[in-house]
Scaffold this motif. Structure first.
Motif, PDB file in Angstrom:
ATOM      1  N   LEU A  40       0.840  -1.187   0.000  1.00  0.00           N
ATOM      2  CA  LEU A  40       0.000   0.000   0.000  1.00  0.00           C
ATOM      3  C   LEU A  40       0.881   1.245   0.000  1.00  0.00           C
ATOM      4  N   PRO A  41       0.463   2.313  -0.653  1.00  0.00           N
ATOM      5  CA  PRO A  41       1.288   3.520  -0.722  1.00  0.00           C
ATOM      6  C   PRO A  41       1.483   4.156   0.655  1.00  0.00           C
ATOM      7  N   SER A  42       2.673   4.664   0.858  1.00  0.00           N
ATOM      8  CA  SER A  42       2.954   5.434   2.061  1.00  0.00           C
ATOM      9  C   SER A  42       3.365   6.854   1.710  1.00  0.00           C
TER      10      SER A  42
ATOM     11  N   ARG B  97      -6.791   3.885   0.762  1.00  0.00           N
ATOM     12  CA  ARG B  97      -5.970   3.001  -0.074  1.00  0.00           C
ATOM     13  C   ARG B  97      -4.480   3.187   0.202  1.00  0.00           C
ATOM     14  N   SER B  98      -4.155   3.642   1.394  1.00  0.00           N
ATOM     15  CA  SER B  98      -2.771   3.823   1.799  1.00  0.00           C
ATOM     16  C   SER B  98      -2.502   2.979   3.035  1.00  0.00           C
ATOM     17  N   ASP B  99      -1.253   3.004   3.480  1.00  0.00           N
ATOM     18  CA  ASP B  99      -0.907   2.200   4.643  1.00  0.00           C
ATOM     19  C   ASP B  99      -1.125   2.938   5.956  1.00  0.00           C
ATOM     20  N   HIS B 100      -1.721   4.115   5.879  1.00  0.00           N
ATOM     21  CA  HIS B 100      -2.005   4.857   7.103  1.00  0.00           C
ATOM     22  C   HIS B 100      -3.205   4.240   7.803  1.00  0.00           C
TER      23      HIS B 100
ATOM     24  N   GLU C 222      -3.827  -5.213   1.623  1.00  0.00           N
ATOM     25  CA  GLU C 222      -2.387  -5.273   1.882  1.00  0.00           C
ATOM     26  C   GLU C 222      -1.558  -4.722   0.741  1.00  0.00           C
ATOM     27  N   ARG C 223      -2.152  -4.540  -0.435  1.00  0.00           N
ATOM     28  CA  ARG C 223      -1.379  -4.055  -1.579  1.00  0.00           C
ATOM     29  C   ARG C 223      -2.287  -3.246  -2.506  1.00  0.00           C
TER      30      ARG C 223
END
Length: 439
Positions: free
Chosen positions: A259-261, A304-307, A322-323
């Motif tokens: 996932l985007p950070s 849609r992010s890793d936050h 997860e991705r």
């Protein structure tokens, strides 16, 4: 927080309404404290509240706002949006072909962005900005329009037209309200909850708004409604945006294994960069587009992010992908195309609103004289489709009403065809065979 100072003078008559003066302070806590310290009863900045009752406890309008019809006076049936634990069966039943829903933020003051949102979907309760909103469908479940009785014929007569369609009114509302200039012009009036619609009495302005509103509804529904390829409104397929906005591209792939950070925006080259992925053709106005103070792209990307979710209310908030999913890239390009279309229309909407605000209006007083307002109570209720009245699993049962009861005759006896005399007693139909109509 509200601070009230009440003064009673000797000799004032109790039956008279007391004048009320109003002032608001804004900004940081320190700024508010400074404003309060410099505030004096006889100082500047005080506004007079409305002199009649019952009215909101806010300053009297200086823009003609109170003369405009409330949205719910034009489209009277409304419901809160649905969430997983509070279903709205009437809204679900109204999820029919051609449906368009208006979403109004009516629990908090509007400060930025469009005053109303439009969608072809059944919105949830938090659709507008994440904390409440009511839904006004264009159509009832039985396909009758959710329009105040008598309003459309009155508009047609006012503009010298043969008819005004329900969608015409909706496109007009979209053109007038779905842009930031409306919210900015009526910022003080929107301190009173609920949106009011300035209905023009000018035929030319009506046609201009209806034409413009078709584009707004088309973009707002991602090409599902108000399509017309000849007017640059193709049907919403996966590639509908390519011919209209070739500058919007998915130029480099987002890293697919996580996932985007990292999310950034380069305003000079108009690029949105997401975990190495590049999306081009993103103007600053698109990047900053917000509804009710919530940035649209930030909100879309946050899911849609890793936050971690900012507010955890249940274990379901921990269930996250997860991705990066490939479909998200396609969806984001469509979102960008919608934002490009909506932001490109904003200058035209602002100019149109300026003209409408200075032209003659069809106001509440006129609609009241014509007995269109107040809205009849029956118009505020949902018109459900009779087909939805069956219990689950009973949809194949013959639900037709029974036919007329045929007379019986004894075996071997011819039926008596003599018409009954005028003095023949009338026997009631047995209860089980009576025709059952609506209550």
């Amino acid at each position: 927080m509200a601070i009230a100072i009440l003064v009673r003078r000797q000799g004032e008559r109790k039956e008279n309404l007391a004048p009320i003066h109003y002032v608001a302070v804004h900004g940081t806590r320190q700024s508010k404290e400074e404003q309060l310290h410099s505030l004096h009863i006889n100082g500047p900045g005080w506004l007079t509240s409305r002199p009649v009752e019952p009215v909101p406890f806010t300053p009297a309008s200086r823009s003609g706002w109170d003369d405009f019809s409330a949205l719910t006076e034009l489209m009277p049936w409304c419901k809160p949006g649905s969430v997983i634990d509070r279903s709205r069966p009437e809204l679900s039943q109204a999820d029919i072909d051609g449906q368009i829903c208006v979403v109004e933020q009516h629990t908090q003051r509007l400060q930025t962005g469009p005053a109303l949102l439009f969608t072809a979907l059944v919105p949830d309760n938090d659709y507008f900005k994440g904390n409440g909103g009511r839904v006004l469908p264009l159509l009832h479940a039985d396909r009758t329009p959710n329009i105040t009785p008598g309003l459309l014929p009155h508009l047609a007569n006012s503009y010298g037209l043969q008819q005004v369609l329900p969608k015409d009114l909706l496109t007009y509302i979209a053109a007038v309200t779905a842009h930031p200039a409306f919210t900015e012009r009526y910022a003080d009036d929107l301190n009173s909850l609920g949106v009011r619609i300035p209905l023009t009495a000018d035929r030319r302005l009506w046609h201009e708004a209806v034409s413009l509103g078709h584009h707004i509804l088309w973009a707002s529904t991602f090409g599902a409604r108000c399509t017309n390829p000849a007017d640059s409104r193709p049907a919403g397929t996966s590639n509908w945006w390519r011919s209209l906005y070739p500058e919007i591209t998915y130029a480099r792939e987002v890293a697919p294994d996580k996932l985007p950070s990292a999310i950034s925006f380069d305003s000079e080259v108009q690029r949105l960069v997401i975990e190495g992925g590049i999306f081009t053709g993103v103007a600053p106005r698109m990047r900053n587009y917000s509804t009710g103070g919530r940035n649209v792209l930030d909100s879309w990307l946050a899911y849609r992010s890793d936050h971690a979710a900012s507010k955890v209310t249940s274990e379901l908030d921990h269930e996250r992908p997860e991705r990066w999913e490939p479909d998200w890239s396609r969806e984001l390009v469509e979102v960008l195309a919608v934002l490009r279309h909506l932001t490109a229309l904003e200058p035209q909407q602002a100019e149109l609103l300026d003209h409408i605000a200075t032209a003659p209006m069809i106001d509440v007083a006129e609609l009241t004289r014509r007995h269109i307002l107040p809205v009849p109570e029956r118009a505020q209720r949902a018109h459900t489709d009779p087909g939805h009245a069956f219990l689950p699993g009973m949809d194949t049962v013959d639900g037709r009403l029974p036919g007329p009861v045929e007379p019986l005759s004894l075996p071997n006896d011819p039926a008596d065809t003599t018409p009954p005399s005028s003095h023949s007693p009338t026997h009631p139909v047995p209860r089980a065979q009576r025709r059952r109509g609506p209550a």
